[in-house]
Design a protein around this motif. Structure first.
Motif, PDB file in Angstrom:
ATOM      1  N   ARG A  18       0.843  -1.201   0.000  1.00  0.00           N
ATOM      2  CA  ARG A  18       0.000   0.000   0.000  1.00  0.00           C
ATOM      3  C   ARG A  18       0.878   1.252   0.000  1.00  0.00           C
ATOM      4  N   LEU A  69      -6.238   0.397  -7.163  1.00  0.00           N
ATOM      5  CA  LEU A  69      -6.457   1.139  -5.919  1.00  0.00           C
ATOM      6  C   LEU A  69      -7.449   2.272  -6.155  1.00  0.00           C
ATOM      7  N   GLU A  72     -10.910   0.816  -6.537  1.00  0.00           N
ATOM      8  CA  GLU A  72     -11.441   0.342  -5.257  1.00  0.00           C
ATOM      9  C   GLU A  72     -12.011   1.505  -4.455  1.00  0.00           C
TER      10      GLU A  72
END
Length: 210
Positions: A18, A69, A72
């Motif tokens: 991340r 990402l 999402e």
């Protein structure tokens, strides 16, 4: 070893990945996919170049991870706003999409990433070309379906067909976001989009859409 005992290494790996992707958002947003280097991304993420290659062997893998990402985050927001509900009122759907756009202003790094990489991705050889081609196709269909629903209720200006209006809407949003990145004080993205929708949906009660 129990499942609980496995959480440590997995959680650490997820945290590192991340952090790397967050670093990529900044790097790709500043210099584009081609301008960013793996060494610079590793430095931004605070890990070694070798460590970066362990998680993401290729720069293309990084780009895919960043785009996932972004999707999402967008999907989570849409679901929370119930915009993806097929039974949603089309006006509520448009209001929900505007809320998503406003939320994007709170994440300028992702907006910069979108503006830079989507521009680069117009080249068929770019690794994100297929991603953005599909994304825009799906967005056009989403907006077109919403405008069709309004047309069926005689609430859409008849001089513009829903498919054309969908393309115009996406173009307006992209253009406003790019201008906002240059002048965040003067460019009012939300206000401009709402004014546009009010101009193509005759009789729409202003209080229901403002």
């Amino acid at each position: 070893m129990t499942a609980t005992g496995n959480r440590g290494p997995y959680a650490k790996t997820a945290a590192v990945r991340r952090r790397v992707l967050e670093a990529c958002v900044d790097a790709f947003g500043e210099t584009g996919f081609y301008g960013a280097t793996m060494k610079d991304i590793a430095k931004r993420a605070g890990i070694s170049h070798t460590g970066l290659l362990h998680h993401f062997p290729r720069k293309e893998d990084l780009l895919l991870g960043v785009l996932e990402l972004r999707d999402e985050r967008g999907t989570e927001f849409l679901q929370s706003a119930k915009v993806l509900d097929p039974a949603a009122d089309p006006i509520d759907t448009l209001n929900g999409m505007i809320a998503v756009i406003v939320d994007n202003e709170l994440q300028p790094g992702l907006m910069e990433l979108h503006c830079v990489v989507s521009g680069e991705a117009t080249s068929p050889n770019h690794p994100a070309h297929a991603y953005y081609a599909d994304r825009y196709c799906n967005l056009r269909r989403f907006y077109a379906d919403t405008f069709v629903a309004l047309a069926e209720r005689n609430e859409l200006r008849p001089s513009i067909d829903p498919e054309t209006l969908a393309t115009m809407t996406i173009s307006l949003i992209n253009g406003l976001q790019a201008q906002w990145l240059f002048d965040r004080d003067s460019v009012k993205v939300e206000s401009a989009i709402r004014q546009f929708f009010l101009s193509v949906i005759p009789g729409l009660p202003r209080e229901a859409f403002w």
